[in-house]
Motif scaffolding. Structure first.
Motif, PDB file in Angstrom:
ATOM      1  N   ILE A  63       0.967  -1.249   0.012  1.00 19.09           N
ATOM      2  CA  ILE A  63      -0.046   0.106   0.165  1.00 19.09           C
ATOM      3  C   ILE A  63       0.782   1.166   0.040  1.00 19.09           C
ATOM      4  N   MET A  64       1.903   1.326   0.685  1.00 22.28           N
ATOM      5  CA  MET A  64       2.767   2.272   0.907  1.00 22.28           C
ATOM      6  C   MET A  64       3.470   2.585  -0.358  1.00 22.28           C
ATOM      7  N   LEU A  65       4.095   1.567  -1.293  1.00 21.88           N
ATOM      8  CA  LEU A  65       4.466   1.440  -2.448  1.00 21.88           C
ATOM      9  C   LEU A  65       3.667   1.947  -3.668  1.00 21.88           C
ATOM     10  N   LEU A  66       2.549   1.778  -3.435  1.00 28.69           N
ATOM     11  CA  LEU A  66       1.418   2.435  -4.290  1.00 28.69           C
ATOM     12  C   LEU A  66       1.076   3.636  -4.042  1.00 28.69           C
ATOM     13  N   GLU A  67       1.024   4.114  -2.844  1.00 25.78           N
ATOM     14  CA  GLU A  67       0.689   5.503  -2.468  1.00 25.78           C
ATOM     15  C   GLU A  67       1.850   6.605  -3.014  1.00 25.78           C
ATOM     16  N   ILE A  68       3.185   6.029  -2.992  1.00 28.38           N
ATOM     17  CA  ILE A  68       4.123   7.115  -3.452  1.00 28.38           C
ATOM     18  C   ILE A  68       4.428   6.746  -4.978  1.00 28.38           C
ATOM     19  N   GLY A  69       3.937   5.614  -5.568  1.00 22.23           N
ATOM     20  CA  GLY A  69       4.266   5.421  -6.956  1.00 22.23           C
ATOM     21  C   GLY A  69       5.638   4.698  -7.021  1.00 22.23           C
ATOM     22  N   ALA A  70       6.286   3.942  -6.084  1.00 19.43           N
ATOM     23  CA  ALA A  70       7.400   3.255  -6.124  1.00 19.43           C
ATOM     24  C   ALA A  70       7.278   1.956  -6.377  1.00 19.43           C
ATOM     25  N   ARG A  71       8.438   1.310  -6.854  1.00 19.56           N
ATOM     26  CA  ARG A  71       8.587  -0.184  -6.830  1.00 19.56           C
ATOM     27  C   ARG A  71       9.293  -0.892  -5.884  1.00 19.56           C
ATOM     28  N   PRO A  72       9.195  -2.052  -5.751  1.00 14.02           N
ATOM     29  CA  PRO A  72      10.036  -2.900  -4.637  1.00 14.02           C
ATOM     30  C   PRO A  72      11.497  -2.866  -5.026  1.00 14.02           C
ATOM     31  N   ILE A  73      12.495  -2.960  -4.230  1.00 16.92           N
ATOM     32  CA  ILE A  73      13.691  -3.059  -4.564  1.00 16.92           C
ATOM     33  C   ILE A  73      14.039  -4.151  -5.370  1.00 16.92           C
ATOM     34  N   GLU A  74      13.283  -5.461  -4.964  1.00 20.39           N
ATOM     35  CA  GLU A  74      13.468  -6.464  -5.636  1.00 20.39           C
ATOM     36  C   GLU A  74      13.132  -6.558  -7.177  1.00 20.39           C
ATOM     37  N   ILE A  75      12.161  -5.759  -7.529  1.00 23.33           N
ATOM     38  CA  ILE A  75      11.870  -5.534  -8.928  1.00 23.33           C
ATOM     39  C   ILE A  75      13.177  -4.889  -9.601  1.00 23.33           C
ATOM     40  N   LEU A  76      13.706  -3.845  -9.105  1.00 22.14           N
ATOM     41  CA  LEU A  76      14.720  -3.082  -9.534  1.00 22.14           C
ATOM     42  C   LEU A  76      15.757  -4.146  -9.762  1.00 22.14           C
ATOM     43  N   ALA A  77      16.044  -5.112  -8.854  1.00 25.04           N
ATOM     44  CA  ALA A  77      17.013  -6.301  -8.896  1.00 25.04           C
ATOM     45  C   ALA A  77      16.945  -7.159 -10.128  1.00 25.04           C
ATOM     46  N   MET A  78      15.545  -7.243 -10.274  1.00 19.69           N
ATOM     47  CA  MET A  78      15.385  -8.381 -11.378  1.00 19.69           C
ATOM     48  C   MET A  78      15.829  -7.689 -12.837  1.00 19.69           C
TER      49      MET A  78
END
Length: 90
Positions: A75-90
């Motif tokens: 929910i916090m990620l959706l609120e600020i429009g960010a992605r999990p760091i795990e996605i960036l790692a992929m």
């Protein structure tokens, strides 16, 4: 975690209150340190290590948004429009 606390300390010392500045610093310093070597080790990172990485981002978001740590991370990620760091790692 050291880099995260270092940024928090420096922002507090310089009275940097802007959300955008703190987010930019977090992404530029902390995320880059966390993702160092992910090109080589990405597929072999164990789940507990990934959880620790995500915990650092969640801690940052909770402090900046002023919410409890028990708040839902997605929910916090959706609120600020960010992605999990795990996605960036992929």
């Amino acid at each position: 975690r050291y880099n995260y606390y270092m940024i928090e300390h420096q922002c507090n010392q310089s009275d940097t209150q802007g959300w955008e500045v703190r987010l930019m610093l977090f992404n530029a310093i902390v995320v880059q340190v966390l993702l160092y070597g992910v090109e080589v080790l990405g597929g072999t990172i164990i789940v507990s290590a990934r959880n620790e990485i995500e915990k650092i981002q969640k801690m940052f978001l909770c402090r900046q948004l002023g919410v409890k740590f028990s708040t839902s991370y997605p929910i916090m990620l959706l609120e600020i429009g960010a992605r999990p760091i795990e996605i960036l790692a992929m």
